[in-house]
Design an enzyme around this catalytic site. Structure first.
Site, mmCIF file in Angstrom:
data_model
loop_
_atom_site.group_PDB
_atom_site.id
_atom_site.type_symbol
_atom_site.label_atom_id
_atom_site.label_comp_id
_atom_site.label_asym_id
_atom_site.label_seq_id
_atom_site.Cartn_x
_atom_site.Cartn_y
_atom_site.Cartn_z
ATOM 1 N N LYS A 160 21.107 3.717 7.013
ATOM 2 C CA LYS A 160 20.599 2.348 7.127
ATOM 3 C C LYS A 160 20.310 1.841 5.724
ATOM 4 O O LYS A 160 19.328 2.220 5.089
ATOM 5 C CB LYS A 160 19.331 2.268 7.977
ATOM 6 C CG LYS A 160 19.105 0.825 8.411
ATOM 7 C CD LYS A 160 17.671 0.410 8.543
ATOM 8 C CE LYS A 160 16.944 0.145 7.270
ATOM 9 N NZ LYS A 160 17.375 -1.029 6.491
ATOM 10 N N GLU A 235 11.445 10.111 -1.103
ATOM 11 C CA GLU A 235 11.526 9.789 -2.535
ATOM 12 C C GLU A 235 10.854 8.430 -2.680
ATOM 13 O O GLU A 235 11.385 7.419 -2.218
ATOM 14 C CB GLU A 235 12.988 9.696 -3.000
ATOM 15 C CG GLU A 235 13.770 10.991 -2.904
ATOM 16 C CD GLU A 235 13.379 12.038 -3.930
ATOM 17 O OE1 GLU A 235 12.469 11.791 -4.756
ATOM 18 O OE2 GLU A 235 13.980 13.115 -3.897
ATOM 19 N N GLU A 361 2.793 0.278 -9.493
ATOM 20 C CA GLU A 361 4.233 0.169 -9.736
ATOM 21 C C GLU A 361 4.631 -1.311 -9.641
ATOM 22 O O GLU A 361 4.504 -1.928 -8.588
ATOM 23 C CB GLU A 361 4.994 0.976 -8.689
ATOM 24 C CG GLU A 361 6.483 0.977 -8.960
ATOM 25 C CD GLU A 361 7.240 1.842 -7.981
ATOM 26 O OE1 GLU A 361 7.055 1.664 -6.766
ATOM 27 O OE2 GLU A 361 8.013 2.691 -8.449
HETATM 28 P P1 NAD Z 1 10.868 -0.312 1.231
HETATM 29 O O1 NAD Z 1 10.035 0.881 1.419
HETATM 30 O O2 NAD Z 1 10.360 -1.608 1.704
HETATM 31 O O3 NAD Z 1 12.290 -0.154 1.944
HETATM 32 C C1 NAD Z 1 13.099 0.971 1.775
HETATM 33 C C2 NAD Z 1 13.959 1.145 3.007
HETATM 34 O O4 NAD Z 1 13.119 1.428 4.125
HETATM 35 C C3 NAD Z 1 14.760 -0.107 3.405
HETATM 36 O O5 NAD Z 1 16.024 0.304 3.910
HETATM 37 C C4 NAD Z 1 13.925 -0.712 4.522
HETATM 38 O O6 NAD Z 1 14.675 -1.489 5.420
HETATM 39 C C5 NAD Z 1 13.395 0.524 5.195
HETATM 40 N N1 NAD Z 1 12.159 0.322 5.949
HETATM 41 C C6 NAD Z 1 11.185 -0.604 5.723
HETATM 42 N N2 NAD Z 1 10.218 -0.490 6.663
HETATM 43 C C7 NAD Z 1 10.580 0.514 7.505
HETATM 44 C C8 NAD Z 1 10.000 1.116 8.653
HETATM 45 N N3 NAD Z 1 8.824 0.700 9.122
HETATM 46 N N4 NAD Z 1 10.633 2.138 9.250
HETATM 47 C C9 NAD Z 1 11.812 2.596 8.759
HETATM 48 N N5 NAD Z 1 12.436 2.068 7.677
HETATM 49 C C10 NAD Z 1 11.816 1.042 7.047
HETATM 50 O O7 NAD Z 1 11.195 -0.274 -0.302
HETATM 51 P P2 NAD Z 1 12.149 -1.230 -1.143
HETATM 52 O O8 NAD Z 1 11.368 -2.450 -1.419
HETATM 53 O O9 NAD Z 1 13.470 -1.360 -0.501
HETATM 54 O O10 NAD Z 1 12.399 -0.337 -2.457
HETATM 55 C C11 NAD Z 1 11.548 -0.357 -3.552
HETATM 56 C C12 NAD Z 1 10.639 0.863 -3.567
HETATM 57 O O11 NAD Z 1 11.366 2.073 -3.434
HETATM 58 C C13 NAD Z 1 9.872 1.014 -4.844
HETATM 59 O O12 NAD Z 1 8.528 1.209 -4.568
HETATM 60 C C14 NAD Z 1 10.460 2.252 -5.527
HETATM 61 O O13 NAD Z 1 9.633 2.977 -6.337
HETATM 62 C C15 NAD Z 1 10.925 3.050 -4.385
HETATM 63 N N6 NAD Z 1 12.060 3.910 -4.774
HETATM 64 C C16 NAD Z 1 11.872 5.253 -4.965
HETATM 65 C C17 NAD Z 1 12.920 6.059 -5.348
HETATM 66 C C18 NAD Z 1 12.764 7.535 -5.554
HETATM 67 O O14 NAD Z 1 13.745 8.213 -5.679
HETATM 68 N N7 NAD Z 1 11.572 8.079 -5.570
HETATM 69 C C19 NAD Z 1 14.159 5.510 -5.530
HETATM 70 C C20 NAD Z 1 14.334 4.167 -5.318
HETATM 71 C C21 NAD Z 1 13.269 3.383 -4.933
#
Ligand code: NAD
Length: 459
Positions: A160, A235, A361
């Protein structure tokens, strides 16, 4: 059929122009149910196939991706605003991950353990159907971090992608079919996190969730997985330090510091956004770093000379703006005017380590510079965060390099460099930056269950 309402379609915008690139239908919970059933059936055949055949198909998938790296890179520029140079690297990274994982298929062996009265062997068995939930900041590499080793270990994958970046994921699924990867073994379900993402997390037919994204959502997912004892890898976010000691090659440290937090417009969980500088060289470091920040080329992501593109979305732009409040002292680089989600490279000085911009962050092109007194103070400041993903330290003293590397609670550190991610070395976070490790020599093992079998020789 259920009476579930169709979720709103996903509008993909070009972050550099705000033009609509595509409208993509969003998956429903019913779509997830159907995809899991298809994946489970495909996985049984895949797990039963000869290892050499699975490896060959993954190498073919890698070759097809290799033949489409430019197309994939151009697509990533349009949907995510990445610079073309970065986007080419990202498409190449998918190829490399598939090749690396393919090399592990025939090497995924169990052990033989000495016992009395028989033999004891272990099998590394695939888990089944894996749900990969990816973020928008590195849509292709992060999808492949889960996808490649999971397939190699004999699993099926449902990916997804993030709401804003479904296009390269959809194209990768087409390329997999073109390469001969069995139908339904790798499916992509674009959709909303709270609908399609949540349905994957809750589905009893999904054996493991590989989640990359925010710590907030990661915690929710972990709680739901706990209820089902579902395997999970997280992650999450970071607020990584870049520690510059007085004995470092200061010119080199200052030259490298800008792109260590500006690459991918700072939308990088490993971004070194807390620059900790020993007080005796603090002023000199700022003198050296200022022109480097001002000269970063920000603009059209398709221009080969561009170093930094736009942020992903208006929401992200608003979020970044909210951190750099008018009362802060900030050194700013350049950014284009007009349409697009642009924000200039920004270095904040004279700020308390506890201020939101220094502690949270930001996920944008913003870093803070904080002074420290000595080694102990540097380690204390570096660790004064709930995160623990990455970090760098600059020193010519090898003893100090090792001492500080061991003392900083983070999963990925680099000395006199900012490198942190290679597909053949392990990657993951300490503390609230995550759970589990991806990539590296054990990448495939994370997608297996160990079964122990004792066979009596005395019967
Ligand atoms: P997010 O957590 O909002 O979304 C990430 C993914 O999760 C998306 O595909 C989203 O649709 C999905 N998602 C959202 N709510 C959900 C739920 N309730 N149940 C299941 N899936 C759900 O994050 P974002 O805004 O897309 O990404 C930015 C964040 O990701 C930043 O905080 C960054 O640090 C983190 N990040 C971490 C790493 C790592 O390797 N540690 C890598 C990339 C990004």
């Amino acid at each position: 059929m259920s009476d579930e309402l169709a979720p709103l379609p996903l509008e993909v915008l070009n972050p550099a122009t705000e033009e609509t690139v595509a409208i993509v239908p969003a998956a429903t919970r019913d779509d997830v149910d159907a995809a899991v059933a298809r994946a489970a059936a495909a996985q049984r055949g895949w797990a039963a196939a000869a290892p050499a055949d699975r490896a060959r198909l993954l190498r073919r998938f890698a070759a097809v991706v290799d033949g489409h790296t430019e197309e994939l890179a151009q697509l990533e520029v349009r949907e995510a605003g990445h610079t073309i140079g970065n986007a080419r690297w990202e498409a190449g990274n998918v190829r490399d991950l598939l090749e690396f994982a393919a090399g592990g298929v025939e090497r995924l062996s169990g052990r033989q353990i000495p016992v009395a009265g028989g033999i004891d062997v272990t099998f590394l068995e695939p888990l089944g159907v894996i749900g990969v939930i990816a973020p928008w900041n590195f849509p292709m590499p992060i999808a492949a971090w889960g996808l490649a080793p999971a397939l190699a270990a004999g699993n099926a994958v449902i990916l997804k992608p993030a709401e804003t970046t479904p296009l390269t994921a959809l194209r990768l699924a087409e390329l997999a079919l073109e390469a001969g990867i069995p139908e339904h073994l790798f499916q992509v379900l674009p959709g909303h996190g709270a609908v399609a993402g949540d349905a994957l997390v809750e589905h009893p037919g999904v054996a493991k969730i590989v989640f990359t994204g925010s710590t907030r959502v990661g915690k929710q997912i972990m709680a739901k997985c706990a209820d089902r004892v579902k395997r999970v890898t997280l992650e999450l976010g970071g607020k990584s330090p870049n520690i510059v000691f007085a004995d470092a090659d200061l010119e080199a440290a200052a030259a490298a510091a800008p792109m260590a937090f500006l690459d991918n417009t700072g939308q990088d969980c490993c971004a070194r956004t807390r620059i900790l500088v020993q007080r005796s060289v603090y002023d000199r470091f700022l003198e050296l770093v200022a022109p480097a920040i001002e000269s970063v080329a920000v603009g059209d992501p398709l221009d080969e000379n561009t170093q930094m593109g736009p942020l992903i979305s208006r929401a992200q732009l608003d979020r970044v703006r909210s951190y750099v409040t008018a009362d802060l002292t900030a050194l700013r680089g350049k950014a284009p005017e007009g349409p697009g989600f642009w924000y200039p490279p920004t270095l904040v000085t004279d700020v308390a380590p506890t201020a939101p911009v220094a502690a949270e962050e930001v996920f944008g092109p913003v870093a803070v510079v904080l002074p420290f007194e000595d080694e102990e103070d540097a380690v204390r400041l570096a660790n004064a965060t709930a995160y623990g993903l990455s970090g760098s330290l600059w020193t010519r003293d090898i003893g100090r390099a090792l001492r500080v590397s061991r003392a900083v609670a983070a999963g990925n550190l680099s000395v006199n460099s900012h490198s942190s991610v290679r597909y053949w070395t392990p990657f993951g976070g300490y503390k609230q930056s995550g759970l589990g490790r991806e990539l590296g020599p054990d990448a495939l093992t994370a997608f297996t269950e160990t079964k122990n079998v004792f066979i009596s020789t005395e019967a």
